[in-house]
Design a protein around this motif. Structure first.
Motif, PDB file in Angstrom:
ATOM      1  N   ASP A   1       0.829  -1.202   0.000  1.00  0.00           N
ATOM      2  CA  ASP A   1       0.000   0.000   0.000  1.00  0.00           C
ATOM      3  C   ASP A   1       0.867   1.257   0.000  1.00  0.00           C
ATOM      4  O   ASP A   1       1.939   1.279   0.612  1.00  0.00           O
ATOM      5  CB  ASP A   1      -0.901   0.043   1.242  1.00  0.00           C
ATOM      6  N   PHE A   2       0.389   2.296  -0.683  1.00  0.00           N
ATOM      7  CA  PHE A   2       1.103   3.572  -0.658  1.00  0.00           C
ATOM      8  C   PHE A   2       0.142   4.708  -0.970  1.00  0.00           C
ATOM      9  O   PHE A   2      -0.934   4.510  -1.525  1.00  0.00           O
ATOM     10  CB  PHE A   2       2.289   3.591  -1.632  1.00  0.00           C
ATOM     11  N   GLU A   3       0.569   5.894  -0.604  1.00  0.00           N
ATOM     12  CA  GLU A   3      -0.063   7.140  -1.034  1.00  0.00           C
ATOM     13  C   GLU A   3       1.064   8.027  -1.525  1.00  0.00           C
ATOM     14  O   GLU A   3       2.035   8.269  -0.806  1.00  0.00           O
ATOM     15  CB  GLU A   3      -0.833   7.826   0.090  1.00  0.00           C
ATOM     16  N   LYS A   4       0.947   8.489  -2.769  1.00  0.00           N
ATOM     17  CA  LYS A   4       2.043   9.224  -3.391  1.00  0.00           C
ATOM     18  C   LYS A   4       1.480  10.182  -4.430  1.00  0.00           C
ATOM     19  O   LYS A   4       0.460   9.903  -5.048  1.00  0.00           O
ATOM     20  CB  LYS A   4       2.989   8.223  -4.053  1.00  0.00           C
ATOM     21  N   VAL A   5       2.185  11.301  -4.616  1.00  0.00           N
ATOM     22  CA  VAL A   5       1.812  12.272  -5.648  1.00  0.00           C
ATOM     23  C   VAL A   5       2.657  12.007  -6.892  1.00  0.00           C
ATOM     24  O   VAL A   5       3.884  11.891  -6.803  1.00  0.00           O
ATOM     25  CB  VAL A   5       2.016  13.721  -5.154  1.00  0.00           C
ATOM     26  N   PHE A   6       1.988  11.904  -8.034  1.00  0.00           N
ATOM     27  CA  PHE A   6       2.653  11.722  -9.322  1.00  0.00           C
ATOM     28  C   PHE A   6       2.437  12.985 -10.141  1.00  0.00           C
ATOM     29  O   PHE A   6       1.348  13.549 -10.145  1.00  0.00           O
ATOM     30  CB  PHE A   6       2.079  10.506 -10.060  1.00  0.00           C
ATOM     31  N   GLU A   7       3.477  13.398 -10.839  1.00  0.00           N
ATOM     32  CA  GLU A   7       3.426  14.673 -11.563  1.00  0.00           C
ATOM     33  C   GLU A   7       4.173  14.541 -12.880  1.00  0.00           C
ATOM     34  O   GLU A   7       5.192  13.856 -12.973  1.00  0.00           O
ATOM     35  CB  GLU A   7       4.086  15.747 -10.704  1.00  0.00           C
ATOM     36  N   PHE A   8       3.653  15.210 -13.895  1.00  0.00           N
ATOM     37  CA  PHE A   8       4.380  15.331 -15.158  1.00  0.00           C
ATOM     38  C   PHE A   8       3.913  16.597 -15.847  1.00  0.00           C
ATOM     39  O   PHE A   8       2.939  17.227 -15.431  1.00  0.00           O
ATOM     40  CB  PHE A   8       4.183  14.105 -16.046  1.00  0.00           C
ATOM     41  N   TYR A   9       4.613  16.986 -16.911  1.00  0.00           N
ATOM     42  CA  TYR A   9       4.343  18.262 -17.572  1.00  0.00           C
ATOM     43  C   TYR A   9       4.434  18.112 -19.082  1.00  0.00           C
ATOM     44  O   TYR A   9       4.941  17.117 -19.607  1.00  0.00           O
ATOM     45  CB  TYR A   9       5.335  19.320 -17.093  1.00  0.00           C
ATOM     46  N   TYR A  10       3.979  19.141 -19.761  1.00  0.00           N
ATOM     47  CA  TYR A  10       4.063  19.222 -21.215  1.00  0.00           C
ATOM     48  C   TYR A  10       4.349  20.675 -21.573  1.00  0.00           C
ATOM     49  O   TYR A  10       3.638  21.574 -21.131  1.00  0.00           O
ATOM     50  CB  TYR A  10       2.742  18.770 -21.847  1.00  0.00           C
ATOM     51  N   ASP A  11       5.396  20.898 -22.351  1.00  0.00           N
ATOM     52  CA  ASP A  11       5.750  22.251 -22.786  1.00  0.00           C
ATOM     53  C   ASP A  11       5.145  22.528 -24.157  1.00  0.00           C
ATOM     54  O   ASP A  11       5.161  21.661 -25.028  1.00  0.00           O
ATOM     55  CB  ASP A  11       7.266  22.411 -22.860  1.00  0.00           C
ATOM     56  N   PHE A  12       4.627  23.740 -24.330  1.00  0.00           N
ATOM     57  CA  PHE A  12       4.067  24.140 -25.616  1.00  0.00           C
ATOM     58  C   PHE A  12       4.430  25.592 -25.888  1.00  0.00           C
ATOM     59  O   PHE A  12       4.795  26.341 -24.980  1.00  0.00           O
ATOM     60  CB  PHE A  12       2.552  23.908 -25.676  1.00  0.00           C
ATOM     61  N   ALA A  13       4.334  25.982 -27.151  1.00  0.00           N
ATOM     62  CA  ALA A  13       4.739  27.327 -27.571  1.00  0.00           C
ATOM     63  C   ALA A  13       3.906  28.389 -26.871  1.00  0.00           C
ATOM     64  O   ALA A  13       2.704  28.212 -26.647  1.00  0.00           O
ATOM     65  CB  ALA A  13       4.602  27.472 -29.083  1.00  0.00           C
ATOM     66  N   GLY A  14       4.534  29.493 -26.554  1.00  0.00           N
ATOM     67  CA  GLY A  14       3.845  30.602 -25.906  1.00  0.00           C
ATOM     68  C   GLY A  14       2.786  31.230 -26.787  1.00  0.00           C
ATOM     69  O   GLY A  14       1.863  31.872 -26.292  1.00  0.00           O
ATOM     70  N   THR A  15       2.909  31.035 -28.079  1.00  0.00           N
ATOM     71  CA  THR A  15       1.906  31.582 -29.000  1.00  0.00           C
ATOM     72  C   THR A  15       0.672  30.695 -29.094  1.00  0.00           C
ATOM     73  O   THR A  15      -0.339  31.095 -29.654  1.00  0.00           O
ATOM     74  CB  THR A  15       2.511  31.742 -30.410  1.00  0.00           C
ATOM     75  N   SER A  16       0.742  29.476 -28.561  1.00  0.00           N
ATOM     76  CA  SER A  16      -0.390  28.542 -28.585  1.00  0.00           C
ATOM     77  C   SER A  16      -1.212  28.681 -27.312  1.00  0.00           C
ATOM     78  O   SER A  16      -0.678  28.996 -26.248  1.00  0.00           O
ATOM     79  CB  SER A  16       0.101  27.099 -28.685  1.00  0.00           C
ATOM     80  N   LEU A  17      -2.475  28.421 -27.448  1.00  0.00           N
ATOM     81  CA  LEU A  17      -3.350  28.368 -26.281  1.00  0.00           C
ATOM     82  C   LEU A  17      -3.543  26.914 -25.885  1.00  0.00           C
ATOM     83  O   LEU A  17      -3.587  26.041 -26.747  1.00  0.00           O
ATOM     84  CB  LEU A  17      -4.707  28.992 -26.609  1.00  0.00           C
ATOM     85  N   PRO A  18      -3.651  26.636 -24.584  1.00  0.00           N
ATOM     86  CA  PRO A  18      -3.870  25.254 -24.157  1.00  0.00           C
ATOM     87  C   PRO A  18      -5.331  24.841 -24.382  1.00  0.00           C
ATOM     88  O   PRO A  18      -6.091  24.615 -23.440  1.00  0.00           O
ATOM     89  CB  PRO A  18      -3.497  25.281 -22.679  1.00  0.00           C
ATOM     90  N   THR A  19      -5.707  24.785 -25.650  1.00  0.00           N
ATOM     91  CA  THR A  19      -7.059  24.371 -26.034  1.00  0.00           C
ATOM     92  C   THR A  19      -6.945  23.447 -27.238  1.00  0.00           C
ATOM     93  O   THR A  19      -5.893  23.354 -27.874  1.00  0.00           O
ATOM     94  CB  THR A  19      -7.937  25.577 -26.416  1.00  0.00           C
ATOM     95  N   GLY A  20      -8.020  22.797 -27.569  1.00  0.00           N
ATOM     96  CA  GLY A  20      -8.086  21.973 -28.771  1.00  0.00           C
ATOM     97  C   GLY A  20      -7.003  20.924 -28.842  1.00  0.00           C
ATOM     98  O   GLY A  20      -6.742  20.206 -27.879  1.00  0.00           O
ATOM     99  N   SER A  21      -6.348  20.842 -29.995  1.00  0.00           N
ATOM    100  CA  SER A  21      -5.350  19.790 -30.214  1.00  0.00           C
ATOM    101  C   SER A  21      -4.126  19.953 -29.319  1.00  0.00           C
ATOM    102  O   SER A  21      -3.511  18.963 -28.922  1.00  0.00           O
ATOM    103  CB  SER A  21      -4.935  19.758 -31.689  1.00  0.00           C
ATOM    104  N   VAL A  22      -3.756  21.194 -28.996  1.00  0.00           N
ATOM    105  CA  VAL A  22      -2.616  21.411 -28.093  1.00  0.00           C
ATOM    106  C   VAL A  22      -2.929  20.820 -26.719  1.00  0.00           C
ATOM    107  O   VAL A  22      -2.123  20.093 -26.137  1.00  0.00           O
ATOM    108  CB  VAL A  22      -2.270  22.911 -27.977  1.00  0.00           C
ATOM    109  N   LEU A  23      -4.104  21.097 -26.200  1.00  0.00           N
ATOM    110  CA  LEU A  23      -4.508  20.570 -24.901  1.00  0.00           C
ATOM    111  C   LEU A  23      -4.644  19.054 -24.938  1.00  0.00           C
ATOM    112  O   LEU A  23      -4.190  18.357 -24.023  1.00  0.00           O
ATOM    113  CB  LEU A  23      -5.818  21.209 -24.444  1.00  0.00           C
ATOM    114  N   ASN A  24      -5.256  18.532 -25.981  1.00  0.00           N
ATOM    115  CA  ASN A  24      -5.429  17.080 -26.095  1.00  0.00           C
ATOM    116  C   ASN A  24      -4.083  16.365 -26.115  1.00  0.00           C
ATOM    117  O   ASN A  24      -3.909  15.346 -25.436  1.00  0.00           O
ATOM    118  CB  ASN A  24      -6.234  16.723 -27.346  1.00  0.00           C
ATOM    119  N   GLU A  25      -3.143  16.866 -26.884  1.00  0.00           N
ATOM    120  CA  GLU A  25      -1.811  16.259 -26.943  1.00  0.00           C
ATOM    121  C   GLU A  25      -1.096  16.375 -25.600  1.00  0.00           C
ATOM    122  O   GLU A  25      -0.433  15.438 -25.155  1.00  0.00           O
ATOM    123  CB  GLU A  25      -0.973  16.916 -28.039  1.00  0.00           C
ATOM    124  N   ALA A  26      -1.223  17.518 -24.946  1.00  0.00           N
ATOM    125  CA  ALA A  26      -0.587  17.717 -23.642  1.00  0.00           C
ATOM    126  C   ALA A  26      -1.130  16.726 -22.614  1.00  0.00           C
ATOM    127  O   ALA A  26      -0.352  16.065 -21.911  1.00  0.00           O
ATOM    128  CB  ALA A  26      -0.810  19.151 -23.168  1.00  0.00           C
TER     129      ALA A  26
END
Length: 167
Positions: free
Chosen positions: A122-147
């Motif tokens: 048994d365990f309790e743990k926090v898992f984290e990861f990230y996705y970098d995207f261009a500053g000109t992109s908004l985190p919506t649509g395909s950018v968000l889905n891929e992230a």
């Protein structure tokens, strides 16, 4: 000639036998036959609709595809539960005119794993990861889905490794 036959049989037997500790996915065998993944609620300050459902399904799919465990809705011998605790978008680099050149979407998920057959796992743990995207992109649509797809692939594999592969 007779010794050669015994040598070949011995070689074949040792080649195709294994100690049974790992399978092709890297998971160690467990005594359990069933698992359950409870709904992971989104408790992050910034709410993105649907990511809680998507994560719950991604974790279920990964475990079903990499083990021979049966998914159940309750009474599972292995239980995964928790919540999304952080969903954050932060600028990572800036241009000369103080615009974001690159942004990072980070998701943190708190996971509680219970093995009813072996409480030491048994365990309790926090898992984290990230996705970098261009500053000109908004985190919506395909950018968000891929992230989200990229982040969830990594987090679900990390959870699998921690709970079943013991890496």
């Amino acid at each position: 000639m007779k010794n050669l036959k015994y040598l070949i049989v011995l070689l074949i037997a040792t080649t195709f036998s294994s100690c049974g500790v790992y399978n092709f996915t890297g998971a160690k065998p467990v005594d359990a036959k069933t698992f359950q993944v409870n709904f992971f609620h989104n408790n992050a300050d910034l709410i993105e609709p649907g990511i809680d459902r998507d994560f719950t399904l991604a974790l279920q799919d990964l475990i079903m595809n990499q083990t021979n465990l049966n998914l159940v809705s309750n009474g599972g011998e292995l239980v995964y539960e928790g919540e999304i605790v952080d969903y954050r978008i932060t600028p990572m680099t800036a241009t000369a005119d103080q615009q974001a050149a690159q942004n990072r979407l980070t998701i943190r998920i708190n996971v509680r794993f219970t093995n009813k057959k072996k409480e030491a796992d048994d365990f309790e743990k926090v898992f984290e990861f990230y996705y970098d995207f261009a500053g000109t992109s908004l985190p919506t649509g395909s950018v968000l889905n891929e992230a989200i797809k990229t982040i969830y692939e990594r987090i679900t594999q990390d959870i699998f490794n921690e709970s079943l592969a013991k890496w």
